[in-house]
Design a protein around this motif. Structure first.
Motif, PDB file in Angstrom:
ATOM      1  N   VAL A   1       0.846  -1.195   0.000  1.00  0.00           N
ATOM      2  CA  VAL A   1       0.000   0.000   0.000  1.00  0.00           C
ATOM      3  C   VAL A   1       0.878   1.242   0.000  1.00  0.00           C
ATOM      4  O   VAL A   1       1.808   1.358   0.806  1.00  0.00           O
ATOM      5  CB  VAL A   1      -0.937   0.015   1.229  1.00  0.00           C
ATOM      6  N   TYR A   2       0.598   2.145  -0.901  1.00  0.00           N
ATOM      7  CA  TYR A   2       1.335   3.411  -0.992  1.00  0.00           C
ATOM      8  C   TYR A   2       1.131   4.218   0.286  1.00  0.00           C
ATOM      9  O   TYR A   2       0.006   4.409   0.750  1.00  0.00           O
ATOM     10  CB  TYR A   2       0.844   4.201  -2.198  1.00  0.00           C
ATOM     11  N   SER A   3       2.245   4.715   0.851  1.00  0.00           N
ATOM     12  CA  SER A   3       2.169   5.440   2.123  1.00  0.00           C
ATOM     13  C   SER A   3       2.672   6.871   2.020  1.00  0.00           C
ATOM     14  O   SER A   3       2.764   7.566   3.036  1.00  0.00           O
ATOM     15  CB  SER A   3       2.985   4.692   3.189  1.00  0.00           C
ATOM     16  N   ALA A   4       3.034   7.322   0.819  1.00  0.00           N
ATOM     17  CA  ALA A   4       3.556   8.676   0.615  1.00  0.00           C
ATOM     18  C   ALA A   4       4.827   8.902   1.418  1.00  0.00           C
ATOM     19  O   ALA A   4       5.035   9.963   2.014  1.00  0.00           O
ATOM     20  CB  ALA A   4       2.502   9.729   0.971  1.00  0.00           C
TER      21      ALA A   4
ATOM     22  N   VAL B   1      -6.028   2.116  11.926  1.00  0.00           N
ATOM     23  CA  VAL B   1      -5.518   1.227  12.965  1.00  0.00           C
ATOM     24  C   VAL B   1      -4.950  -0.064  12.388  1.00  0.00           C
ATOM     25  O   VAL B   1      -4.147  -0.730  13.030  1.00  0.00           O
ATOM     26  CB  VAL B   1      -6.634   0.889  13.990  1.00  0.00           C
ATOM     27  N   GLY B   2      -5.339  -0.401  11.157  1.00  0.00           N
ATOM     28  CA  GLY B   2      -4.809  -1.598  10.521  1.00  0.00           C
ATOM     29  C   GLY B   2      -3.525  -1.343   9.761  1.00  0.00           C
ATOM     30  O   GLY B   2      -2.971  -2.251   9.152  1.00  0.00           O
ATOM     31  N   GLY B   3      -3.047  -0.097   9.791  1.00  0.00           N
ATOM     32  CA  GLY B   3      -1.809   0.248   9.106  1.00  0.00           C
ATOM     33  C   GLY B   3      -1.977   0.608   7.643  1.00  0.00           C
ATOM     34  O   GLY B   3      -0.992   0.800   6.939  1.00  0.00           O
ATOM     35  N   VAL B   4      -3.208   0.715   7.163  1.00  0.00           N
ATOM     36  CA  VAL B   4      -3.474   1.060   5.766  1.00  0.00           C
ATOM     37  C   VAL B   4      -3.543   2.578   5.619  1.00  0.00           C
ATOM     38  O   VAL B   4      -4.214   3.262   6.394  1.00  0.00           O
ATOM     39  CB  VAL B   4      -4.788   0.432   5.270  1.00  0.00           C
ATOM     40  N   THR B   5      -2.841   3.115   4.632  1.00  0.00           N
ATOM     41  CA  THR B   5      -2.849   4.556   4.385  1.00  0.00           C
ATOM     42  C   THR B   5      -3.993   4.917   3.450  1.00  0.00           C
ATOM     43  O   THR B   5      -4.108   4.368   2.357  1.00  0.00           O
ATOM     44  CB  THR B   5      -1.522   5.010   3.762  1.00  0.00           C
ATOM     45  N   TYR B   6      -4.836   5.836   3.893  1.00  0.00           N
ATOM     46  CA  TYR B   6      -5.922   6.367   3.078  1.00  0.00           C
ATOM     47  C   TYR B   6      -5.699   7.850   2.861  1.00  0.00           C
ATOM     48  O   TYR B   6      -5.079   8.535   3.678  1.00  0.00           O
ATOM     49  CB  TYR B   6      -7.279   6.161   3.763  1.00  0.00           C
ATOM     50  N   PHE B   7      -6.242   8.346   1.752  1.00  0.00           N
ATOM     51  CA  PHE B   7      -6.226   9.762   1.461  1.00  0.00           C
ATOM     52  C   PHE B   7      -7.678  10.224   1.364  1.00  0.00           C
ATOM     53  O   PHE B   7      -8.430   9.733   0.532  1.00  0.00           O
ATOM     54  CB  PHE B   7      -5.454  10.039   0.173  1.00  0.00           C
ATOM     55  N   TYR B   8      -8.050  11.141   2.241  1.00  0.00           N
ATOM     56  CA  TYR B   8      -9.428  11.599   2.363  1.00  0.00           C
ATOM     57  C   TYR B   8      -9.606  12.951   1.676  1.00  0.00           C
ATOM     58  O   TYR B   8      -8.726  13.817   1.759  1.00  0.00           O
ATOM     59  CB  TYR B   8      -9.818  11.741   3.833  1.00  0.00           C
ATOM     60  N   TYR B   9     -10.760  13.115   1.030  1.00  0.00           N
ATOM     61  CA  TYR B   9     -11.081  14.419   0.470  1.00  0.00           C
ATOM     62  C   TYR B   9     -11.509  15.332   1.614  1.00  0.00           C
ATOM     63  O   TYR B   9     -12.475  15.059   2.321  1.00  0.00           O
ATOM     64  CB  TYR B   9     -12.194  14.321  -0.566  1.00  0.00           C
TER      65      TYR B   9
END
Length: 216
Positions: free
Chosen positions: A108-111, A132-140
């Motif tokens: 998963v891309y983490s920037a 909390v699961g370590g997944v990086t999300y990008f929010y609008y």
């Protein structure tokens, strides 16, 4: 007396039927009202297409620096089309094939500097959060948020129903300095889109942009 009992039972059945009908109608009305009607498209200077209509041939040659957001070989943008009638929240995650360890792994891309790809968002209206699961999300978050990261996920601004088209990503490319471990190897990049109503707690998948090919 028997006739009165029969009439009473019949009347009761009609009342229950009306109550059931009213309840069912209210449930369907609620479902229609909560429809988010969000779609994703790829837009270039020439034309646009829905991501669900695009299929990347697996024999596509992917070179370092190539923009993987494209239409018919032309650089493009990913954008969200919001037709929702209620306030909504949207997030994206990006995963890609990494050969950093020598063997293929979908990460998963983490920037971060550790990533083998670069991702350029089409505007500054997106902020990063690691769940909390370590997944990086990008929010609008809109242009007025003022930060590249999210400190409190519960305070995220919602997307108004008046907001129509939302630019997302303008470029995804493998870095120029990645090793030759990628040469001749299968590569996949996938952008996943999710949304939820602002007052809801459940995220649901909208669509995904998927590119597969062979590294050169």
């Amino acid at each position: 007396m028997v006739k009165r009992i029969i009439l009473f039972v019949a009347s009761l059945a009609v009342v229950i039927g009306l109550m059931t009908s009213s309840s069912s109608f209210a449930w369907f009305a609620s479902t229609i009202q909560r429809n988010q009607s969000i779609s994703v498209s790829v837009v270039s200077n020439v034309f646009s297409a829905s991501v669900s209509d695009l299929i990347s041939p697996e024999n596509t040659i992917i070179m370092q620096g190539d923009n993987l957001i494209n239409l018919d070989g032309n650089s493009a943008n990913l954008q969200i089309e919001n037709h929702s009638t209620t306030d909504t929240q949207v997030r994206v995650s990006i995963e890609y094939t990494s050969y950093r360890s020598g063997s293929p792994r979908q990460v998963v891309y983490s920037a971060s500097e550790e990533d083998d790809i670069i991702v350029e968002f089409a505007s500054d209206a997106w902020a990063k959060d690691v769940n909390v699961g370590g997944v990086t999300y990008f929010y609008y978050v809109g242009n007025a948020y003022g930060s590249e990261t999210i400190s409190d996920i519960d305070s995220l601004p919602a997307i108004s129903a008046q907001v129509g088209k939302i630019p997302v990503i303008s470029k995804i490319a493998y870095k120029d300095d990645i090793s030759y471990n990628y040469s001749g190897k299968k590569i996949n990049v996938k952008v996943s889109f999710e949304s939820k109503q602002a007052e809801n707690v459940t995220w649901s998948s909208i669509d995904s942009y998927d590119v597969s090919g062979v590294g050169k």
